[in-house]
Design an enzyme around this catalytic site. Structure first.
Site, PDB file in Angstrom:
ATOM      1  N   HIS A 155      47.009  33.185  44.449  1.00  0.00           N
ATOM      2  CA  HIS A 155      47.408  32.940  42.896  1.00  0.00           C
ATOM      3  C   HIS A 155      46.214  32.170  42.312  1.00  0.00           C
ATOM      4  O   HIS A 155      46.631  31.556  40.981  1.00  0.00           O
ATOM      5  CB  HIS A 155      48.728  32.510  42.766  1.00  0.00           C
ATOM      6  CG  HIS A 155      49.837  32.849  43.573  1.00  0.00           C
ATOM      7  ND1 HIS A 155      50.522  34.050  43.299  1.00  0.00           N
ATOM      8  CD2 HIS A 155      50.511  32.577  44.798  1.00  0.00           C
ATOM      9  CE1 HIS A 155      51.383  34.285  44.241  1.00  0.00           C
ATOM     10  NE2 HIS A 155      51.353  33.493  45.097  1.00  0.00           N
ATOM     11  N   GLU A 210      29.426  41.727  37.726  1.00  0.00           N
ATOM     12  CA  GLU A 210      30.034  42.194  36.919  1.00  0.00           C
ATOM     13  C   GLU A 210      29.974  43.608  36.736  1.00  0.00           C
ATOM     14  O   GLU A 210      30.975  44.551  36.802  1.00  0.00           O
ATOM     15  CB  GLU A 210      29.888  41.594  35.403  1.00  0.00           C
ATOM     16  CG  GLU A 210      30.432  40.127  35.152  1.00  0.00           C
ATOM     17  CD  GLU A 210      29.762  39.488  34.206  1.00  0.00           C
ATOM     18  OE1 GLU A 210      30.024  38.215  34.107  1.00  0.00           O
ATOM     19  OE2 GLU A 210      28.904  39.939  33.635  1.00  0.00           O
ATOM     20  N   LYS A 254      21.733  29.829  29.893  1.00  0.00           N
ATOM     21  CA  LYS A 254      22.752  30.838  30.568  1.00  0.00           C
ATOM     22  C   LYS A 254      22.341  31.353  31.796  1.00  0.00           C
ATOM     23  O   LYS A 254      21.046  31.815  31.786  1.00  0.00           O
ATOM     24  CB  LYS A 254      23.316  31.660  29.646  1.00  0.00           C
ATOM     25  CG  LYS A 254      24.314  31.340  28.626  1.00  0.00           C
ATOM     26  CD  LYS A 254      25.730  31.075  28.889  1.00  0.00           C
ATOM     27  CE  LYS A 254      26.288  32.302  28.906  1.00  0.00           C
ATOM     28  NZ  LYS A 254      27.948  32.139  29.507  1.00  0.00           N
ATOM     29  N   SER A 314      21.246  35.219  28.668  1.00  0.00           N
ATOM     30  CA  SER A 314      21.545  35.635  27.581  1.00  0.00           C
ATOM     31  C   SER A 314      20.396  35.881  26.641  1.00  0.00           C
ATOM     32  O   SER A 314      19.476  35.216  26.795  1.00  0.00           O
ATOM     33  CB  SER A 314      22.459  34.608  26.789  1.00  0.00           C
ATOM     34  OG  SER A 314      22.685  34.664  25.522  1.00  0.00           O
TER      35      SER A 314
END
Ligand code: ARG
Length: 507
Positions: free
Chosen positions: A172, A304, A297, A291
């Protein structure tokens, strides 16, 4: 083309033998050429993916026709020479056509005249396209198999280095029990091993030749279907000619195997994205992005995109099944759309497999951060309850004690402080001190994430010796799959060589 050739096609309007310039083609004639729907009907652009396959199928079919005496050897030689020329010119140089099969035939007729039309004796585009799809898809499936095997190798290599690196395990997405990086990575090796198996099983069923089924109803010509299957490196035929020409179940199966693989990768990618967020894993720069505005970043974009590919692959599988569902026997033009995207999806999934493997292989697993995180959230609680139960206490009572202790135990407690809290809970629940069941030393050891992990030595568990067995089994599985893959590649290469040699006898 000679004027007195009895086989020369004759244009209905002009009475002249037809060339293939203008909108009409050798197959379409003027009645079915031109008009607003021509482009909609045509798969020629998408068929670039099966251009090479089509040439191989044409060659094998032509050789068989000559061997069976259906087409004269000299004519077969002309056709085969024309096919070489068509291949050299490339897919982009093909004349107009509804599809690559028709365009290649037109190109052959353009080169050698009406005798070129003998190439299409005893076959239909229906068995032809089904054969081409399978011929091309075999390569894509083997490439995907290869990528899964390489990814498993990468996982095993990193696992080998981290057999003792403890990390938090979650259920979980909450801290659950400590495990090791090796145990975690091998969980994905297991999934990918089944993905390899599924792809190989799909390959076995793809690797059957439908050629010679003609439109669906067979042919009166004395074709040798086993021979064309052999010349194309297929492991036999799809026998029933209606089944052979119409089925695309192999596409659904291949797309499903690819979608399942992509889903495995997507889970791995998601984990690594979360682990990067927690600061326990850092991706190599090569597998990260940044970024355009926020200079600090470092983003896990490759992972992804890996996760994103799964969406496309699932779409391919469901799209294929949706298209096939309820199609009547035997051939319907819907089928032209059934395979158009599978080759691209197969390539995307293969690439995602390679990239995910590369990201894992080059990531930095921060052992100190992982060790600190491994004990968070009283993740050793189950181990303490197990210890009490092993000391003779009913597991349910042990569970109650540790649940009571969990209210008090905090991240950062020393083993001594945590053990004292467990002792207090035991007295509260049972009226007895812990020492009635286990030593204080054993409790403190159970509270240590590394000791806790090492104690779970059941088969397939995270204890280093259990992981060592898993590592050995994984390595053996990888080796077996590598051998099987090499044998399949060799068989295809040998068939290509043999077909070339047969072609050379005529050209
Ligand atoms: N390009 C077509 C396909 O992919 C070829 C078959 C055409 N057959 C027919 N009966 N109209 O399905």
């Amino acid at each position: 083309m000679t004027d007195d050739d009895p086989d020369a096609a004759t244009d209905a309007d002009t009475g002249e033998t037809t060339g293939t310039s203008g909108g009409d083609t050798a197959v379409r004639r003027d009645r079915f050429s031109g008009g607003p729907a021509r482009e909609f009907l045509s798969s020629l652009a998408a068929d670039a993916a099966i251009f090479e396959a089509d040439l191989a199928v044409d060659r094998a079919h032509t050789v068989m026709l000559a061997e069976q005496g259906i087409v004269d050897g000299a004519v077969a030689g002309e056709i085969l020479a024309a096919l070489d020329d068509v291949e050299a010119a490339g897919h982009g140089a093909l004349p107009d056509g509804e599809d690559v099969h028709e365009a290649v035939e037109t190109a052959v007729i353009d080169r050698i005249g009406p005798d070129g039309g003998r190439m299409h004796t005893a076959r239909s585009r229906n068995d032809e396209v089904a054969t081409c799809i399978r011929h091309r898809l075999r390569e894509d499936l083997l490439d995907a198999v290869e990528a899964t095997v390489a990814a498993r190798e990468a996982l095993v290599e990193v696992a080998d280095e981290h057999a003792e690196t403890v990390m938090p395990g979650y259920t979980h997405l909450q801290p659950a029990q400590p495990t090791t990086v090796a145990h975690y990575l091998l969980s994905y090796e297991g999934g990918l091993a089944r993905d390899t198996e599924r792809l190989r099983a799909a390959y076995d069923r793809v690797n059957r030749s439908p050629l010679g089924a003609a439109a669906f109803a067979g042919t009166p010509f004395d074709v040798d279907r086993d021979r064309t299957a052999e010349l194309l490196g297929f492991d036999g035929t799809v026998r029933n000619s209606m089944d052979a020409a119409s089925t695309r179940d192999f596409l659904a199966e291949s797309a499903s195997a690819l979608a399942t693989l992509a889903t495995t990768l997507s889970g791995l990618a998601e984990d690594l994205i979360v682990f990067s967020n927690k600061g326990v894993v850092e991706l190599a720069d090569a597998y990260a992005s940044t970024s355009s505005i926020m200079p600090q970043k470092k983003n896990p974009d490759t992972l992804e995109l890996t996760r994103g590919v799964a969406g496309d692959a699932i779409g391919e599988a469901t799209g294929t099944l949706s298209l096939l569902k309820g199609l009547p026997r035997a051939y319907n033009r819907d089928l032209q759309r059934a395979h158009a995207s599978v080759f691209e999806i197969a390539g995307d999934v293969r690439e995602a497999t390679e990239v995910a493997a590369g990201a894992v292989a080059t990531a930095d697993w921060d052992e100190a951060a992982l060790a600190a995180a491994a004990g968070e959230g009283f993740s050793t609680a189950t181990g303490v309850a197990d210890l009490l139960a092993m000391g003779g206490m009913p597991f349910r009572t042990a569970h109650e004690i540790v649940a009571a202790a969990a209210e008090a135990v905090e991240d950062g407690d020393s083993p001594d402080a945590a053990a004292a809290k467990v002792d207090e809970a035991a007295r509260k629940v049972t009226g007895e001190p812990l020492s009635a069941y286990v030593s204080r030393e054993d409790v403190e050891s159970a509270l240590d994430p590394a000791e806790s992990t090492a104690s779970r030595d059941s088969a397939g568990g995270p204890a280093p010796e259990a992981v060592a067995d898993e590592l050995a089994a994984a390595e053996a599985g990888i080796e077996a799959d590598e051998d099987a893959l090499a044998a399949e590649r060799d068989a295809l290469a040998a068939a290509t060589e043999a077909l070339d040699a047969e072609v050379d006898r005529y050209v």
